[in-house]
Structure formats: C-alpha cells, structure tokens
Design a protein around this motif. Structure first.
Motif, PDB file in Angstrom:
ATOM      1  N   SER A   1       7.845-152.512  89.485  1.00  0.00           N
ATOM      2  CA  SER A   1       8.953-153.040  90.275  1.00  0.00           C
ATOM      3  C   SER A   1       8.553-154.434  90.733  1.00  0.00           C
TER       4      SER A   1
ATOM      5  N   ASP B   1       4.668-148.681  89.508  1.00  0.00           N
ATOM      6  CA  ASP B   1       5.438-147.536  89.978  1.00  0.00           C
ATOM      7  C   ASP B   1       4.621-146.247  89.880  1.00  0.00           C
TER       8      ASP B   1
ATOM      9  N   ARG C   1      13.365-148.372  90.462  1.00  0.00           N
ATOM     10  CA  ARG C   1      12.115-148.806  89.837  1.00  0.00           C
ATOM     11  C   ARG C   1      12.356-149.416  88.458  1.00  0.00           C
ATOM     12  N   ASN C   2      11.263-149.916  87.854  1.00  0.00           N
ATOM     13  CA  ASN C   2      11.308-150.552  86.535  1.00  0.00           C
ATOM     14  C   ASN C   2      12.395-151.624  86.488  1.00  0.00           C
TER      15      ASN C   2
ATOM     16  N   SER D   1       5.513-148.183  84.576  1.00  0.00           N
ATOM     17  CA  SER D   1       6.512-149.229  84.810  1.00  0.00           C
ATOM     18  C   SER D   1       6.158-149.995  86.084  1.00  0.00           C
TER      19      SER D   1
ATOM     20  N   ALA E   1       6.381-151.925  78.790  1.00  0.00           N
ATOM     21  CA  ALA E   1       7.097-150.866  78.090  1.00  0.00           C
ATOM     22  C   ALA E   1       6.197-150.023  77.189  1.00  0.00           C
TER      23      ALA E   1
ATOM     24  N   LEU F   1       8.512-156.841  82.454  1.00  0.00           N
ATOM     25  CA  LEU F   1       9.038-155.489  82.229  1.00  0.00           C
ATOM     26  C   LEU F   1       8.834-155.064  80.777  1.00  0.00           C
TER      27      LEU F   1
END
Length: 586
Positions: free
Chosen positions: A285, A201, A317-318, A283, A269, A265
C-alpha cells in the motif's frame, strides 16, 4: 650504498653514499649520548619515519616505515614519496602540502596511501621542515601512524548510523538528511519532490506464521524490487519494520509520481521465492505526498504520505493514494481524541445507553442492549465508531468495558426489581476483551457485586472475534456457558464463520446485521440472506434478532421471514436507563 638499520664496519662512507642515522652515529663514537638515545628511538618506534631532501628525494626510512609500507629501505631510498601515492587524493591536496611545508610550516593530514602489495592503507602523517645552520630548509621529516583499522571502524560505525543493516538501504537518519537536501534543491530549481510511503501488506502475518528469517528475506527482496523502480539519482530508504520511503526529485507533474507508484505495484506482483516450494505473494500500500503542495518540511511530507498510505490500506490494499487535505484534518481530530479519551474514564465522561429488543408477538421488551457513550467536555458527544477503535488501539477498552459492564448490570438489576424480573442484558464484548485472560474473573466479579442472575446476561461477540482463534474461542465460550451466561453472535452474516464451528460454539442468539435489514426491501439477495439466517437459527434451536429496524415495511418483512425479535429506531433509540424505565409497559 643504501640505508640499513644494521651497523657497518668502522669505515668512512664514500662520497655520494647514503647511510642510516644509526650508522652515522656508530661512526661518530663521541656522539652525544642523548643523540644516541634519539637514534635508537627512531629505529625502534612503531611509527613510520621518513627523511627526504628539500627536493623530496628520500634519504632515510626506519624499520617502522618498512613494516607499514612493505617497502624495504633499499627499495625506497633515492626515490620520491610519490611511490606511495594511491591516486585517491586530488592534485590540490599535494599542492597544499608543498605550499605549507615550503613556507616552513608543518602539514598534518590522513593520507590514503598504497603499500608495496598494492593494498590501500590510511596513514595519519605529519610532515615538518628541518632547517640547516643557515636557517634554510635542508630536509623534511615525515612521521606517520597506520590508522587503517581505526578508519575502518569509524566508517563501519558511520555506515551503521546511516544505513539499514539488513537491506543496505539508507535508514531513517540518512533519509531525513537526503529529503532535506532534495527539498533545498527543489526550492532553488522551482521543482517538486515526491515522497512515497510504501508499506508491505499483512507483513506481520508472514513474520508470525513463517518466522522472522522468512520475514527478513522478504524485506531484502522488497528493497531490491524498490531500487529497480527508481532512477539512480532518487532514494529508496527503509524507515523501519516493513515501511519503506521513496524520494523522487525533479518532479514536473504528478503523473510522474503516479507512474512510479504503478511501477512499484507491478514490481510486487510476481511471487517472492523466499518460502519454497510455492513462494509468497506480497502486495504493498502506497501513500503519496508532494513538496511544496503537501508540506514544506521532511516531517510534514512523511506524516502526510503516511496518512495517504493508511487510506490506501482502508481502500483494500495493493493500491496507492495521494494525500488530501481532508486526511490531515481527520488525523488531527483523531490525535486530539486520543489525548482526550485517556482521562475520560477517571473524569466520568462515559455513560451507558440502552436500546430494547422487542418481541413482536407481545410488543414487550425481552432484553436491552447496553451501548457505551462518550460525552467529552471538549469534543461534545463523540460517535462510537470514532472512539471505540481508539479504545481498542490504546488498550483502554478493557478497563472502560469493565466499568461499563458493572454500570449496565447495576442499572438493569434496578429495572428487574422495578417490575421487569426476566429482563435480559445484552452486552458487547470487543475482540480485545474476549482475548483478555481476566475476562471470566471480571464478569464473575461484576455479577457477584451486582447480585445479577448470570442466566439473564448475554455477551455479544462479532464473527471475526470468534473466528480469530476458533479453538481458544470455543474453550472460553464453554466456560461462560458453564457459568450460565448466554452468548450472541453480533452482525451475523458479515464475517467468515464456518457453520461447522458455529455448531461447535455454545451460541444462543444470532443477530442479523443491520445492512441486510436495510437492503432487504429493495434487494432480493439481502432478503434471501435474512431468510437463510432465520432458517439456520431455527434449525439450530437459536434465537434470532433483526437489528436496525427503522420502518414498518422492514418489520413486516422480518416477521414474514420468521424473525420476531426486533431492535431498532422503529421502537426506540438508545436512551439512558431512567428514560428507558418510563417507556416500559405497566
């Protein structure tokens, strides 16, 4: 005695002694001159030459052999060629070798051998049998060329052709091959294959603000984190840019795919420690597609995972999204629209419609807003929210809007001459037009061509377009103001404007976004925002317009809050210029 390339005294060899070819020739001074030349050639060639007995014991090696292998003749004669073996060839390789030369044929191959130092090298070797006077095989001669440098270069080229130089991951070419093989295995085993399309992202912002060096370090770290999310039997590849592909095999249930997506994901982080001292948070997608339900070929799966990834981006996103059939239909329509829209301007498919802005005190129009419309012979009337983004993406928004501005100025000028001399024209500028270096020249040429008063033209811009580059925006707006052109902020309240910047911009009008107008009947917060915008406009000496007014209750609330310029279906839908002229009061 062992073989040597140096000539010996004129003595006959003792029984059992091994002598070099050169020595044998020297001892036989009456030897054929051609033989002497051949002997010198063998001794002086760069290639490795080795002669063995029929049982494989080495009887002779030339200086080229010594140079390539590191073994001196005295160390190697009398031993088996297996001293050179690297252990890299399977037993079947040597079985085939002996089977071939044993039946009197030559054996050719590239050998992976080991020098006396222990270093591996590659030798392009031919082993041929030598027959005696009785036609039986008495010896074998092996000629070899050191091709280590060539093999290394070939492998480097092969690596570059199949792997990404930055991250070391498989590239697009190898990805396609591995995905094809995974699909074939899944078909035989009645299993599923999952393709995860992972996109970083806002990676472009990192490159543009921190430089490509930091961007490359982010990509390297991203590749490392992705590797840790999959099994060794799965594949992580870099498709290009900031796009990565994960291939999961032996998938029994979509939950297995979702678990990996969540793991990815979570892996992203923690901050990326690539830009000290604070690092970066990056992050991703993710779009997910499954074989065989979402596609049967690599291209189908990649395309549909890509579509799902864009839905994840649109959702904030994320996050991750599984592919759905509706996405494919939407993408296909978008693709056909992209093709059709490229010839729309030349084919006269665009038109301009107008919606009046009413002064509630006089019930008369003070301005009309020009709205672009597309009537496609293939797709019919296409909604603006479908085709305007396409024009923005392919760059056609500038020439189409250039045409639309001239058309709107010409038609509004006709209305002015027909009895509406003070009628203003509101015209929307896209962010791409606003950044175009030829904007002022285009607007000035259109005004001059249509004999239109610049003071009656109001260009509308969104907050996001203005705030993209506030300093540059202020300079452009000041140039427009100096020309006498008004500027309005459209959809006000939905962006991120700084009031400090708003006061610096030469803005004349704020247009309250229709979402607030629609909600203010049942939302105290929306009504509060509308009241704040009207109060702000009055304090700054600006006009304020309420957009999207559809009923009398909304009209009454806006008037109560101090907004008296209204635009919406309550008064008129967007209509062609000819129809608009008939609706003006006499």
């Amino acid at each position: 005695m062992t073989a040597s390339s140096h000539l010996r005294p004129e003595t006959e060899p003792s029984p059992g002694e091994t002598i070099s070819v050169a020595e044998a020739t020297y001892l036989n001074r009456d030897a054929n001159p051609v033989i002497q030349i051949l002997v010198r050639a063998v001794e002086q060639t760069d290639d490795a030459i080795m002669i063995t007995r029929a049982d494989g014991i080495i009887e002779y090696v030339n200086p080229g052999f010594e140079r390539i292998t590191g073994y001196r003749a005295g160390e190697i004669v009398g031993r088996s060629p297996s001293v050179l073996a690297s252990g890299m060839h399977p037993p079947a390789f040597y079985s085939e070798l002996w089977h071939t030369i044993g039946r009197g044929e030559s054996f050719r191959s590239v050998f992976t051998n080991r020098r006396s130092s222990g270093e591996l090298y590659y030798e392009e070797k031919t082993i041929s049998p030598i027959r005696g006077s009785d036609a039986t095989i008495s010896h074998f001669v092996a000629t070899g060329k050191d091709v280590t440098a060539r093999i290394a270069a070939e492998r480097r080229l092969e690596y570059l052709a199949n792997y990404d130089a930055l991250t070391g991951l498989p590239n697009r070419s190898l990805l396609h091959d591995r995905l094809t093989q995974a699909i074939q295995r899944a078909h035989r085993q009645s299993k599923a294959v999952a393709v995860q399309f992972v996109d970083l992202d806002r990676f472009k912002l990192i490159n543009d603000t921190l430089g490509h060096n930091i961007g490359d370090r982010v990509l390297i770290e991203a590749a490392s984190r992705l590797r840790q999310c999959l099994r060794a039997t799965d594949t992580v590849a870099r498709l290009g840019g900031d796009e990565f592909i994960l291939i999961q095999e032996d998938v029994d249930h979509p939950d297995m795919v979702e678990q990996v997506a969540r793991k990815v994901l979570e892996a992203f982080a923690p901050r990326f420690l690539v830009a000290p001292p604070q690092g970066l948070f990056v992050s991703v997608s993710i779009g997910l597609a499954l074989y065989p339900v979402d596609g049967l070929t690599p291209d189908e799966l990649l395309m549909r995972a890509d579509l799902a990834m864009y839905r994840a981006k649109e959702a904030g996103r994320n996050s991750f999204r599984f592919f759905e059939a509706a996405m494919d239909a939407s993408a296909m329509r978008t693709l056909t629209l992209e093709v059709a829209i490229r010839g729309a301007l030349e084919n006269g498919e665009f038109a301009v419609a107008y919606q009046p802005i009413i002064d509630t005190h006089t019930q008369r129009p003070v301005a009309i807003e020009a709205l672009l419309r597309w009537h496609s012979p293939i797709h019919g009337t296409v909604p603006p929210d479908h085709f305007i983004p396409l024009l923005e993406e392919n760059g056609l928004i500038v020439p189409v809007s250039r045409w639309a501005l001239r058309e709107a100025l010409r038609q509004t000028r006709r209305l002015q001459r027909a009895g509406q001399p003070g009628l203003r024209l509101a015209f929307n500028l896209s962010s791409r037009q606003f950044r175009d270096v030829g904007l002022l020249q285009d607007v000035t040429a259109a005004l001059d061509e249509t004999d239109f008063d610049p003071r009656l033209l109001e260009l509308e811009l969104t907050e996001s377009a203005l705030m993209d580059n506030p300093e540059a925006s202020a300079a452009v707006l000041e140039t427009l103001r100096a020309r006498g052109i008004r500027v309005a902020v459209d959809d006000f309240g939905t962006g991120y404007s700084s009031l400090a910047y708003l006061m610096r911009f030469p803005v004349r009008t704020l247009k309250i976004d229709r979402s607030f107008v629609h909600e203010m009947e049942r939302s105290r917060e929306a009504a509060t925002i509308v009241r704040a915008i009207t109060s702000l406009a009055r304090s700054l000496g600006l006009d304020v317009v309420g957009e999207g007014v559809e009923n009398v209750a909304q009209l009454a609330l806006l008037q109560e809050l101090g907004c008296h310029h209204i635009q919406g279906f309550l008064f008129s839908r967007p209509v062609p210029a000819a129809e608009l002229a008939r609706s003006f009061p006499a």
